[in-house]
Design a protein around this motif. Sequence first.
Motif, short mmCIF file in Angstrom:
data_model
loop_
_atom_site.label_atom_id
_atom_site.label_comp_id
_atom_site.label_asym_id
_atom_site.label_seq_id
_atom_site.Cartn_x
_atom_site.Cartn_y
_atom_site.Cartn_z
N VAL A 140 0.85 -1.18 0.00
CA VAL A 140 0.00 0.00 0.00
C VAL A 140 0.89 1.23 0.00
CG1 VAL A 140 -1.63 1.34 1.39
CG2 VAL A 140 -1.93 -1.14 1.15
N CYS B 136 1.19 4.96 1.00
CA CYS B 136 0.58 5.94 1.91
C CYS B 136 1.34 7.25 1.83
CB CYS B 136 0.62 5.39 3.34
SG CYS B 136 0.06 6.57 4.59
N ALA C 283 -5.40 -0.44 -12.15
CA ALA C 283 -5.36 0.98 -11.79
C ALA C 283 -6.68 1.68 -12.06
CB ALA C 283 -4.23 1.67 -12.56
N GLU D 70 -11.33 1.77 -8.94
CA GLU D 70 -11.21 2.61 -7.75
C GLU D 70 -11.45 1.81 -6.46
OE1 GLU D 70 -10.41 6.02 -7.27
OE2 GLU D 70 -9.58 5.64 -9.26
N VAL E 239 -8.16 0.20 -5.78
CA VAL E 239 -7.03 1.10 -5.56
C VAL E 239 -7.16 1.84 -4.24
CG1 VAL E 239 -5.80 3.11 -6.44
CG2 VAL E 239 -6.63 1.36 -8.03
N ARG E 240 -8.32 2.41 -3.98
CA ARG E 240 -8.50 3.22 -2.77
C ARG E 240 -8.63 2.31 -1.54
NH1 ARG E 240 -9.35 8.49 -3.73
NH2 ARG E 240 -9.92 9.12 -5.86
N CYS E 241 -7.82 2.61 -0.53
CA CYS E 241 -7.84 1.79 0.68
C CYS E 241 -7.32 2.63 1.85
CB CYS E 241 -6.98 0.55 0.49
SG CYS E 241 -5.22 0.92 0.24
N ASP F 230 -5.97 7.68 4.31
CA ASP F 230 -6.25 7.31 2.92
C ASP F 230 -4.96 6.90 2.23
OD1 ASP F 230 -8.92 7.83 3.24
OD2 ASP F 230 -8.82 9.88 2.43
N ARG G 61 -3.33 4.25 -1.35
CA ARG G 61 -3.61 3.61 -2.63
C ARG G 61 -2.85 2.28 -2.72
NH1 ARG G 61 -5.95 6.96 -6.33
NH2 ARG G 61 -5.18 5.77 -8.12
N ARG G 62 -3.53 1.28 -3.25
CA ARG G 62 -2.86 -0.02 -3.41
C ARG G 62 -1.92 0.02 -4.62
NH1 ARG G 62 -5.35 -3.58 -0.13
NH2 ARG G 62 -7.61 -3.43 0.11
N THR H 154 -0.79 -1.33 -7.99
CA THR H 154 -1.64 -1.92 -9.03
C THR H 154 -0.87 -2.83 -9.98
OG1 THR H 154 -1.35 0.05 -10.42
CG2 THR H 154 -3.28 -0.02 -8.96
#
Length: 800
Positions: free
Chosen positions: A433, A435, A469, A472, A475-477, A485, A487-488, A490
């Motif tokens: 992830v 961050c 990608a 959403e 991706v969003r996590c 918040d 993003r993973r 991809t």
Amino acid sequence: MEHDFKKIEPKWQAKWEEAGAFRAGDDRSKKKFYALVEFPYPSGAGMHIGHVKAYAGLEVISRKRRMQGYNVLFPLGFDAFGLPTENYAIKTHVHPRVATDRNIEKFTMQMKKLGFSFDWSRTIDTTEEGYYKWTQWIFLKMFEHGLVFRDKTLVNYCPKCKVVLSNEDSQGGRCEVCKSEVVQRSKDVWYLRITEYADKLLAGLDSVDYPANIKAQQINWIGRSTGAFVDFTLTGTDEKLTIYTTRPDTLFGVTFMVMAPEHPILDKYRDRIANFDAVDEYRAFCAKKTEFERTQINKDKTGVRLDGLTARNPVTGKDIPIFISDYVMMGYGTGAIMAVPAHDERDYAFAKKFGVDIIEVVKGGDISAAAYTGDGEMVNSGFLNGLDNKADSISRMISYLEENGIGKAGVQYKMKDWAFNRQRYWGEPIPIVHCPSCGMVPVPYDELPLRLPELTKFEPGEDGESPLASIESFVRCKCPKCGGDARRETDTMPQWAGSSWYFLRYIDPRNDERFADPELVRYWMPVDWYNGGMEHVTRHLIYSRFWYRFLYDIGEVPFPEPYLKRSAQGLILGPDGEKMSKSRGNVIDPLDIVASYGADVLRTYILFLGDYGASAPWADNGVKGCRRFLERVAALTDIAKGSGSTPELSKDLHKTVKKVTDDIEEMKFNTAIAALMTLLNRISEVGKMTADELRIFVKLLCPFAPHLAEEMWERLGCDGFVSLSDWPEFDEKMTVDDEIEIAVQINGKLKGTILIPADADRDAVLAIANSDPKIAALLDGKTVVKEIVVPGKIVNIVVR
């Protein structure tokens, strides 16, 4: 009996499966044998003839081991992630999961028709969540131990597949999957620090039984070299430009330097370089070339001399020009090299083209005509002058560099760190992830597997982004560390990931708590014998040794090397002697042969084709010959009567048991089968045999033609499977002939042969030779000067 393969083969395949005849047990009191073959990629085309040969070798050895009382693990699974299935999904709109399951079902059905003794209860599929959970787990362990990093770099990029490729997957400047030309592109890339394990991988080769050519390929691929790191200074600055060289002894002959066009120092000193427009233009020119094209030795030399930036030779104190050229890569060494044109062919050609000085420092050639690359006396080299031993010269120079703080001894590797990501869907998601506050954060172990989300469109983005990608919800996590918040990642892992540890999962394939039970790993590992293709010895074999050695270093496995022994099979060529391909129309479908002749004939023929490790062309006549052989074997049930032994066959039978036993271990399958054919001919000559003798013959036949062997075993009234019976033994004394035939020469010319007792001494041999009517007649009236006896081979009588 008749060889009715259409009834016999499905009958025994069903019986084996119903009885679980080939399932490996976990009884750790038994001696074990772990046989491993490279698991296949389940393509839509299914099994091909190469698979049959690749698996047939260890199939025979595994069957023999079972009969010798071993607990045998001989599994097969599927290496099912990868570009071909995803490209098929894009073309047909069939989900990769559906296509993979369908292909595996087809492949399994085809393999079972061959009667291979795989333990199908341990089948694995690298795309199953229960499997790739542990692929991700190993990746995170590597991340934890500093063996995973991310960097922006020039990569090999396939515009058609829209994916980053490792050097191994783009050899020859072309994509291994679609064969398109590869280009260079700057991207963020995940790497595994395989170079950290280079020395361990080299050292490990000393403890394994691999063929010399496989060891040599691994050694060459890793490419360890010893030399020195040397600091050149940019003139008028404190900036050091470090290079690596295996020939520090030639430093007095350095007359220019070459940097990679992408080197960051160029941008740092942009204002000092008067011709930076030419630098930018040349950079654009290089960006269109693949790494393969850039590093070709025989290509035209191109480059730009930097106007306003020079370097100082640290041992001569002289300023030398700096060039940029495409043959220097940022990913190799330090991104800069020193050039000694008098003693390097590429440097010589470059210097001649650009008018740079050429200074001889090793005597022995004519540098006005060509670079001299041999050894010789050092000249024009200050404190090295007069030395004529290269090793001494290198040692003296390294001492000088270290004493003066301008360099040090060092080691470099040709092998690069492993580019470990793909911008595609059908692969293991990378469990990281991103961050904004915490940086790169691993997905917690208890949240594995990080699953692939469902998709209906699998095309990568136009900029080469992964299809993931665009989702959403994936991706969003939230950051696992701070909860903010995030993003993973991809990108997905390359296909090589799942195959780097699959041999461990066979040991305990349904374990959800660990990749395998440690006690089972201790029992089954290391793999006793691994067979595969030569095309994988510099990729898969190195990668899997690296992953396993890492697991050993963190205490997860008990042995440092995964495979004790490695062998390789040769290709089966088309009937025309060329490599099989659809375009040539010379492809042999193994299932066509099974339908026409039976699996036993196909198995026997493939192993009778020639040296197992060599390539050989397919020949229909050979297939028919093997069919006739098995038909004649089947007919032996009609003449086998009674028990005990047939005196005329006794020695032949013991010799055949010994020959087949030994030849199987040496993978001389063709000569083992030939020995069975010879015994069959001898039985035909004698015209009789006992049922006990036929049982021995059937046991020897079983590894090659198991269906027919089982049917004959049953006809002979035997219980159980012949596949699980005891392997026959032989009496060594019965394998030695009572009489042997040797040649007799007179004055070195062959004149005849004689039969002698196998244990005859010199006097007895000469007595038999001299009393032979033909030899006696030739000696009549001659004077014997000398008599030579080579035991068991030849007699030479010298006369005048």
